[in-house]
Design a protein around this motif. Sequence first.
Motif, short mmCIF file in Angstrom:
data_model
loop_
_atom_site.label_atom_id
_atom_site.label_comp_id
_atom_site.label_asym_id
_atom_site.label_seq_id
_atom_site.Cartn_x
_atom_site.Cartn_y
_atom_site.Cartn_z
N HIS A 194 0.80 -1.23 0.00
CA HIS A 194 0.00 0.00 0.00
C HIS A 194 0.83 1.27 0.00
CE1 HIS A 194 -4.18 -1.47 0.49
NE2 HIS A 194 -3.55 -2.55 0.91
N VAL A 195 1.88 1.28 0.81
CA VAL A 195 2.65 2.52 0.94
C VAL A 195 3.66 2.67 -0.19
CG1 VAL A 195 4.32 3.72 2.37
CG2 VAL A 195 2.37 2.63 3.43
N PRO B 237 4.05 1.73 -3.41
CA PRO B 237 3.73 2.24 -4.74
C PRO B 237 3.48 3.75 -4.74
CG PRO B 237 2.42 0.31 -4.26
CD PRO B 237 3.12 0.67 -3.01
N ASN B 238 2.87 4.25 -3.67
CA ASN B 238 2.60 5.68 -3.62
C ASN B 238 3.86 6.49 -3.38
OD1 ASN B 238 -0.41 6.17 -3.84
ND2 ASN B 238 -0.33 4.53 -2.35
#
Lengths: 317, 624, 323
Positions: free
Chosen positions: A231-232, A234-235
Amino acid sequence: MLTGRWMGFLGRRLLGLVVVLAFLLLATFAMVRLIPGDPAVVVLGQNGTPEQYRQIDHLLGVDRPWPQQLAEYVVRALHGDFGTSFATKQPVGDLIRERIGPTAELAGLALAVVLLLSVPLGMVAAHLTASGRRPRLEVAWTTLTAVLGTMPQYLLATLLIFLFALQLRLLPVAGGRGWQALVLPVASLSLGPTLALARIVRLQVLDALAQDYVRTAESKRLPLLTIYVRHVLPNVLTTALTVGGLLFSSLIAGTIFIEQIFVRVGMGSSLIGAIQAHDYPVIQADVLVLGMTVVVVNTIVDILLGVFDPRTLATEG
Amino acid sequence: MAFLRALRTAPSAMLAIAVLLLLLVIAVLAPVLLGHTANQFDFRAISAPPSLAHPLGTDRLGRDLLARLLVATRLSIGMGLLAEALAYLIGVPVGALTALVGPRWRPIPMRVIDTMIAFPGLLVTIYLITILGPRLGLVGLAVGLAVPEAFRAARIVSTLALSIAGRDYLAAARVVGVGWPRLVLRYLIPNMAETMVTSFSVGVSFMIVAFSGLSFLGIGVQPPNFDWGRLLSEGVDSFYETPAAALGPAAFIAVAALAFAYAGEAVAHAANPRVWTAAPPERANGRPGPSEPPHRLPARGGAPDPTLLVEDLHVRIGDAEIVSGVSFSIGPGEMVGLVGESGSGKTMTALAIARLLPAGAAVEGEVSLLGRRLAAMPPKPLARFLGTELAFVFQDPMSSFNPALTMGRQLTEGARRHRHLDLRAAAEAAVARLSEVNVPAPRRILRQYPHELSGGMRQRAMIAMGLMNSPKLLICDEPTTALDVTIQAQIMDLLARVNREHGAAVLLISHNLALVRQSCSRVLVMYAGRIVEDLASERLLSDALHPYTRSLLAAVPDLERPRGAPLTAIPGQPPDPIARPPGCPFHPRCPLAQDRCRRELPPLVAHPGGQRVACWMAEVEAVR
Amino acid sequence: MSILEARGLTVRYGAGARALTAVEDVDLALQRGRTLGLVGESGCGKSTVARALVGLVPIVAGRVTLDGADCTSQAARNSARYRRRVQMVFQDPFSSLNPRMSVGTLLDEALQARGGEFRSRRRRMAESAHLLELVGLPSDALSRYPHQFSGGQRQRIAIGRALAVGADVLILDEVTSALDVSVQATVLNLLQDLQRHLSLSYLFISHDLSVVRLMSDEVLVMYLGRVVEHADTEDLFTRPCHPYTVALLKSIPSLRGRREPAPLSGDPPDPRHPPAGCRFHTRCPVGPLARPERTRCLELHPRLAPEAGHHQVACHFAEASPR
């Protein structure tokens, strides 16, 4: 898939690349012509014979109408022929072919180190200092990355040479063979950018952790590692890639310093030597080749960003 | 002055400014006082190490290094300031023009600026220096440094100006009729100033470093002039003999760079009125407000085997007690609404129950789901338990989905993790759930990203995601606040259906009293971190007892109330969670407040009418 | 006699294929001392109408008149004369006040725009104090900054500023949507008091029908850029005619009575590509989706036609449906 948008995106990027390369060619070509006064006099001084001046003028191409010369210049450049060096009388193309290897090696290694180290470093730092835990670590981190991250490479090199070569006598100051000769140069080149990028990564990760979508992932009770990686990351990668891409251009500039200070053969040292000797063909060619390298790498990074981040395709005008 | 006071609060900032001022003094005075010393040869002490006579040693010609460094300050800092000033001189108008040009043409200058920023500044500088040659000397060098920096300045100016131009307060000022000169002077510039000052001084820091770098390479300052960069280059040549010859210049460059970088930020920060007026919150004896009396009253509102049981929940963040002793229960398949205004603690209560509070929040009290106490469960079984039996639907469906992942990934990951379904089975389940919530073309949705869906669609998908593991309890935090009223009606329909068909209990958090009344069988009213009333929703209008509940009902512009009747406003504001007055938290605003209300906190007790209410006046019939 | 009137108001953003016609062919008229409510969901164009009326966006077609004088050109609506009469209060109290200006400076600036006797500084200071009293704020507010006030208080400052300029026509764009219910009541009561005392005319814009009902004398309902119904408030709420209005009213939760099932399904269409014919036909419960023989809705856009007296509806098949 989104082939239509992809083609458009790719097309725009490549078009941009061509435009910038064209501009580079034009700018480097114009360089000689923009030098005030007579370049031949700058090179030879006042005491040359008319014959010698004419020769220099011919070599520089200022004796022909500029559209014709521009065309010749571009065609020759695309074939790797950059004229002849005033100082060494060797073809500049050969000079570049010799020297681009060591420079690429230095810059490439440094880029790899920066990208591979800064992201995990930043993520770990974020995890350790999230939610105000370990405030002392946070202060130490912020100070360290701020100070060392903004130090120019030549200062860091000075410091590292002092510590590791002079005091501890672990590594050679200059010259030397094999991987040992690379450690200090690569370290000096990459230490600052690694810490600067790690600093940004940590802030991005903390920012991401505060986002609603991380809370959603937590509400699904996913394990912490999954949340970080799936979740974290890629951003955060988008920003890391963007900044990392920009870093490459500063790495190229940095190699110029590092080659000087460690007395290494490369494009950078050749450029500096050429400036001091007013060796215009070499200056022209070095700026062109180095500039092209940066632009090509930046374009590749842009395209990679489009691959990783689905929103880039959507928002690109 | 407020500015100086604000400055004093950050010691590191003070240090940076002090160093900066010192450097400026040195720059002015050193060449005058030490100019001679700096050029004095001493052939008896060539490349000498540090000593009393020469604190940093001497160079190859026996000149005192410290004197030379101090004298060089003027050139090094001067060039930094000059280069950055030139950069801004060029860059600010360019940036301003880029911002002024309409959105149709703007991408062109923006792309040019971005490309130039991505290009190595050093190459541009070298290019310009080569052209400008030795004729222009120092000014030529400054221009060579300034041009690449100008693009950075232009970008900052244009991005900043555009962002401020889009703000409401600028539009509002235009409507008032404020003229353009004043708009720029009082609106644009003050709101840009903080960033600009910081970026200018950081830029000076870069320019000092860049100029020293050029001199270090030998293409900057030329002899007989000398600056820190040249001194560094000379020092590196004699690194073996006297390291001080190189470390000295290096230290000066580093210190000057850091001082400029921090000083600017400090000055800018101190000039912000927000900083002048931020007073530390007042404390009432430093203790948090009074909490629920220690003897526990039965919290159950009914069923013997509640799905959710909350007993004496407290949530503290720092000095503020956001939730103060909340107790209630929800039976199987029951739909209960938790209503309150902002600051009532309703969202924190929900997050505390779901164990989703940020670290730094202290939780006390018991929460039991399906009869099992959450605090007593070890982490792994707890994660599994909550992952399957509890689902949370968040308020903002745009920000609550990860923009970088597909909907399919996000919908299936919970089921794959906790129920160990393989990819196919999980995808099938997701499609089934999406169909259930009336999302058209569910298979396609799985492949799409959140930003490709509409708001209503996203919220349905969020509910579908919550249903993946067939939870027994659904907590929905303001699920329709971000949606239009016709879409809201659809979502409330959906929740009602889910409640009916899945038998899942629902805790609906909302500020909308009417919404809760229509959808839930029971309403809990929260004020200042406490539940003040707990009653069946159909009795809300007729039988609510707590003065706050009644005031709230009177303030809601309901469609059935007569048009002429004015809305009843509640005077005052809710108490600050850090400093709640003793007694009932509502008493300062309550029309019925008596002496007892000011002194003693009323507990939430069962009332003969059938609800629970926390009010000393509830027994008195005069409430109606 | 209407104070502020618009006929055929049309506003378009962008150009060519990517153009968005946010507002199309809207008629409205504000009467002295009365409130015209403008209601609709997101994307209906009500905020654009507000911005057009105060000159923040250009008008592509139609006419705007103030006291009979034509003010359609951008220049006219941006003129000092217009601005002294027509002012706007914005939705978000947290971003509509300059964080770097104190309340006193803010009011002073607005008073300066008024000219006349307000060129005197002393006069302005007296008036600022008077305005603060009028909107119910303490006098020490003059030296404080916006971030020191709550949302409701900031809206009152914004109202005070509009009055400082001397406006008697106020465009109120969702002024209470960002506020809590109890604070909303305070601001709404203030607005009603001010209207009574100063004979102000309001254009009250909101997505919240219940609030519009309380505040307005007449109501316009908008959908996807067009007006679909126009009636006196009492009439609209007791005998809504347009199927969208009916659906809107049914969707609002009430403190009494059971919840009805959602009357509309699906999402509103993309404003960039509005449906042909009547824009509501894709979701209309009495249109071609439910009754395929009603093909008129697909081809022809219905114009506003009078039903009874003041009541106007834009629908081919409108029937008065008593609530």
